[in-house]
Design a protein around this motif. Structure first.
Motif, PDB file in Angstrom:
ATOM      1  N   LEU A   1      -1.234  -1.634  14.595  1.00  2.55           N
ATOM      2  CA  LEU A   1      -0.801  -0.249  14.432  1.00  2.55           C
ATOM      3  C   LEU A   1      -1.945   0.621  13.932  1.00  2.55           C
ATOM      4  N   LEU A   2      -2.877   0.012  13.224  1.00  5.98           N
ATOM      5  CA  LEU A   2      -4.005   0.737  12.651  1.00  5.98           C
ATOM      6  C   LEU A   2      -5.022   1.156  13.711  1.00  5.98           C
ATOM      7  N   TYR A   3      -4.807   0.733  14.937  1.00  6.77           N
ATOM      8  CA  TYR A   3      -5.675   1.145  16.050  1.00  6.77           C
ATOM      9  C   TYR A   3      -5.260   2.511  16.610  1.00  6.77           C
ATOM     10  N   SER A   4      -3.994   2.848  16.467  1.00  9.83           N
ATOM     11  CA  SER A   4      -3.469   4.050  17.115  1.00  9.83           C
ATOM     12  C   SER A   4      -3.834   5.334  16.378  1.00  9.83           C
ATOM     13  N   ARG A   5      -4.254   6.309  17.138  1.00  4.34           N
ATOM     14  CA  ARG A   5      -4.526   7.634  16.575  1.00  4.34           C
ATOM     15  C   ARG A   5      -3.251   8.388  16.249  1.00  4.34           C
ATOM     16  N   PHE A   6      -2.128   7.901  16.734  1.00  2.00           N
ATOM     17  CA  PHE A   6      -0.888   8.643  16.609  1.00  2.00           C
ATOM     18  C   PHE A   6       0.111   8.046  15.627  1.00  2.00           C
ATOM     19  N   GLN A   7      -0.250   6.943  15.010  1.00  3.53           N
ATOM     20  CA  GLN A   7       0.600   6.376  13.965  1.00  3.53           C
ATOM     21  C   GLN A   7       0.222   6.968  12.605  1.00  3.53           C
ATOM     22  N   LYS A   8       1.095   6.781  11.641  1.00  2.00           N
ATOM     23  CA  LYS A   8       0.902   7.369  10.311  1.00  2.00           C
ATOM     24  C   LYS A   8       0.174   6.361   9.422  1.00  2.00           C
ATOM     25  N   HIS A   9      -1.143   6.448   9.440  1.00  3.85           N
ATOM     26  CA  HIS A   9      -1.956   5.439   8.774  1.00  3.85           C
ATOM     27  C   HIS A   9      -1.717   5.373   7.273  1.00  3.85           C
ATOM     28  N   ASP A  10      -1.494   6.519   6.646  1.00  5.24           N
ATOM     29  CA  ASP A  10      -1.271   6.502   5.202  1.00  5.24           C
ATOM     30  C   ASP A  10      -0.007   5.731   4.851  1.00  5.24           C
ATOM     31  N   ARG A  11       1.045   5.868   5.670  1.00  2.52           N
ATOM     32  CA  ARG A  11       2.297   5.167   5.404  1.00  2.52           C
ATOM     33  C   ARG A  11       2.162   3.675   5.733  1.00  2.52           C
ATOM     34  N   ILE A  12       1.469   3.352   6.819  1.00  2.26           N
ATOM     35  CA  ILE A  12       1.253   1.941   7.163  1.00  2.26           C
ATOM     36  C   ILE A  12       0.492   1.247   6.044  1.00  2.26           C
ATOM     37  N   GLN A  13      -0.562   1.895   5.558  1.00  4.61           N
ATOM     38  CA  GLN A  13      -1.357   1.311   4.483  1.00  4.61           C
ATOM     39  C   GLN A  13      -0.534   1.156   3.210  1.00  4.61           C
ATOM     40  N   ALA A  14       0.241   2.170   2.868  1.00  6.00           N
ATOM     41  CA  ALA A  14       1.054   2.116   1.649  1.00  6.00           C
ATOM     42  C   ALA A  14       2.094   1.004   1.726  1.00  6.00           C
ATOM     43  N   ILE A  15       2.756   0.892   2.867  1.00  5.99           N
ATOM     44  CA  ILE A  15       3.770  -0.150   3.034  1.00  5.99           C
ATOM     45  C   ILE A  15       3.124  -1.527   3.017  1.00  5.99           C
ATOM     46  N   GLY A  16       1.999  -1.663   3.719  1.00  5.95           N
ATOM     47  CA  GLY A  16       1.307  -2.943   3.752  1.00  5.95           C
ATOM     48  C   GLY A  16       0.853  -3.388   2.374  1.00  5.95           C
ATOM     49  N   GLU A  17       0.297  -2.465   1.599  1.00  3.48           N
ATOM     50  CA  GLU A  17      -0.193  -2.813   0.264  1.00  3.48           C
ATOM     51  C   GLU A  17       0.956  -3.104  -0.694  1.00  3.48           C
ATOM     52  N   SER A  18       2.076  -2.419  -0.517  1.00  2.00           N
ATOM     53  CA  SER A  18       3.259  -2.700  -1.343  1.00  2.00           C
ATOM     54  C   SER A  18       3.787  -4.105  -1.070  1.00  2.00           C
ATOM     55  N   LEU A  19       3.847  -4.484   0.208  1.00  5.20           N
ATOM     56  CA  LEU A  19       4.293  -5.829   0.560  1.00  5.20           C
ATOM     57  C   LEU A  19       3.295  -6.884   0.080  1.00  5.20           C
ATOM     58  N   ALA A  20       2.011  -6.540   0.143  1.00  4.42           N
ATOM     59  CA  ALA A  20       0.977  -7.473  -0.325  1.00  4.42           C
ATOM     60  C   ALA A  20       1.156  -7.778  -1.811  1.00  4.42           C
ATOM     61  N   GLU A  21       1.431  -6.743  -2.580  1.00  6.02           N
ATOM     62  CA  GLU A  21       1.634  -6.930  -4.019  1.00  6.02           C
ATOM     63  C   GLU A  21       2.892  -7.756  -4.290  1.00  6.02           C
ATOM     64  N   LYS A  22       3.939  -7.498  -3.513  1.00  9.37           N
ATOM     65  CA  LYS A  22       5.204  -8.195  -3.721  1.00  9.37           C
ATOM     66  C   LYS A  22       5.123  -9.672  -3.366  1.00  9.37           C
ATOM     67  N   TYR A  23       4.415  -9.986  -2.269  1.00 13.82           N
ATOM     68  CA  TYR A  23       4.406 -11.361  -1.762  1.00 13.82           C
ATOM     69  C   TYR A  23       3.108 -12.114  -2.054  1.00 13.82           C
ATOM     70  N   GLY A  24       2.149 -11.443  -2.659  1.00 13.86           N
ATOM     71  CA  GLY A  24       0.934 -12.128  -3.089  1.00 13.86           C
ATOM     72  C   GLY A  24      -0.036 -12.485  -1.981  1.00 13.86           C
ATOM     73  N   ILE A  25       0.011 -11.735  -0.866  1.00 11.69           N
ATOM     74  CA  ILE A  25      -0.908 -11.961   0.253  1.00 11.69           C
ATOM     75  C   ILE A  25      -1.584 -10.629   0.572  1.00 11.69           C
ATOM     76  N   PRO A  26      -2.902 -10.565   0.581  1.00 14.59           N
ATOM     77  CA  PRO A  26      -3.603  -9.292   0.805  1.00 14.59           C
ATOM     78  C   PRO A  26      -3.297  -8.670   2.168  1.00 14.59           C
ATOM     79  N   PHE A  27      -3.149  -7.349   2.154  1.00 15.57           N
ATOM     80  CA  PHE A  27      -3.049  -6.584   3.393  1.00 15.57           C
ATOM     81  C   PHE A  27      -4.430  -6.033   3.707  1.00 15.57           C
ATOM     82  N   ILE A  28      -4.951  -6.357   4.874  1.00 16.18           N
ATOM     83  CA  ILE A  28      -6.291  -5.924   5.258  1.00 16.18           C
ATOM     84  C   ILE A  28      -6.193  -4.610   6.022  1.00 16.18           C
ATOM     85  N   TYR A  29      -6.685  -3.545   5.394  1.00 16.67           N
ATOM     86  CA  TYR A  29      -6.684  -2.240   6.062  1.00 16.67           C
ATOM     87  C   TYR A  29      -8.049  -1.990   6.682  1.00 16.67           C
TER      88      TYR A  29
END
Length: 213
Positions: A110-138
Motif C-alpha cells: 500500500l505504501l507504493y501507491s500515490r493515492f493511499q493515505k500514507h499517514d494513516r497506513i503508517q499510524a495503523i501499522g506502528e500501532s499494531l507493531a507496538e501491540k503485537y511486538g513486531i516492527p512495522f517497516i515504513y
C-alpha cells in the motif's frame, strides 16, 4: 531480517520487493482476499501475483476463504472512513500471520501507491507493531511509482482498474458512466461541472493510476 509484505497485487509489488531485497531483507508476500470485489476480480489479481511471484521467486502466502460479508459489515455506515477500516483489516491479518510464523517484521505494498493515505497506513501499522511486538517497516515507495508502471507494462501483467472493494469499483465505473452520459446529452462536448473540473476520457489502468483513492 525476514519480512512479511502484505501484497495487494503484482504491479504494486514490483518496486517495494526490489527495494527491500536491495536492503538485504528476505521478503515473503501475503495476499489478502476479502477486500477485493467481485470474486472474479480477486481471482484475476491472485493469478497475476502467482505468475509474477514465480518470475522473481517470491514466496507468497495466499489467504484462504472469501469473507465478503465480513468486509461489508465492517464498512457499512463507515463509508467515509472505509479505507482506514480496510487498512486495519489487512495490516492486522498481516501482523497476526507474521507473529504466528516467526517473521521479524511486516509491511505493505500500500505504501507504493500515490493515492493511499500514507499517514494513516503508517499510524495503523506502528500501532499494531507496538501491540503485537513486531516492527512495522515504513518506506515511502511512491518514489518508484513510474518504475513499477513501466515494468508491469513490459511484463504484460494484468493491471486492475480500481483499488479493490465494491465501493471503489463504483467510484471508478459509475463516475465514468455519468460523465459519458452528460457528454452525450451535451452533443459530444465535454460537460461543464460547476465547482469541479470535468473528468478526462482517459481509460484503462492509466486512468486508474491518476484517480484511485
Amino acid at each position: 531480517m525476514n519480512l512479511l509484505l502484505h501484497t495487494c497485487c503484482a504491479p504494486c509489488a514490483i518496486y517495494p520487493v526490489r527495494i527491500l531485497r536491495e536492503e538485504g531483507i528476505d521478503v515473503h508476500g501475503f495476499f489478502y482476499r476479502h477486500n477485493i470485489h467481485p470474486y472474479t476480480e480477486c481471482l484475476k489479481r491472485e493469478e497475476t501475483l502467482k505468475q509474477y511471484s514465480e518470475m522473481i521467486q517470491l514466496p507468497v502466502i495466499y489467504q484462504t476463504g472469501y469473507d465478503l460479508e465480513g468486509f461489508l459489515r465492517g464498512a457499512v455506515y463507515r463509508e467515509s472512513t472505509r479505507c482506514e477500516v480496510c487498512y486495519l483489516s489487512r495490516l492486522k491479518a498481516t501482523v497476526h500471520l507474521a507473529r504466528d510464523n516467526g517473521y521479524d517484521a511486516f509491511s505493505s505494498t500500500l505504501l507504493y501507491s500515490r493515492f493511499q493515505k500514507h499517514d494513516r497506513i503508517q499510524a495503523i501499522g506502528e500501532s499494531l507493531a507496538e501491540k503485537y511486538g513486531i516492527p512495522f517497516i515504513y518506506r515511502d515507495f511512491r518514489v518508484g511509482w513510474k518504475d513499477g508502471i513501466v515494468e508491469s507494462k513490459r511484463l504484460n501483467l494484468y493491471r486492475q482498474q480500481y483499488c479493490g472493494c465494491i465501493y471503489s469499483e463504483k467510484d471508478r465505473y459509475y463516475q465514468v458512466a455519468r460523465f459519458k452520459s452528460r457528454k452525450s446529452e451535451a452533443g459530444g462536448q465535454k460537460p461543464e461541472v460547476r465547482g469541479q473540473k470535468p473528468e478526462t476520457e482517459t481509460t484503462g489502468h492509466d486512468r486508474f493510476e491518476r484517480s484511485r483513492g
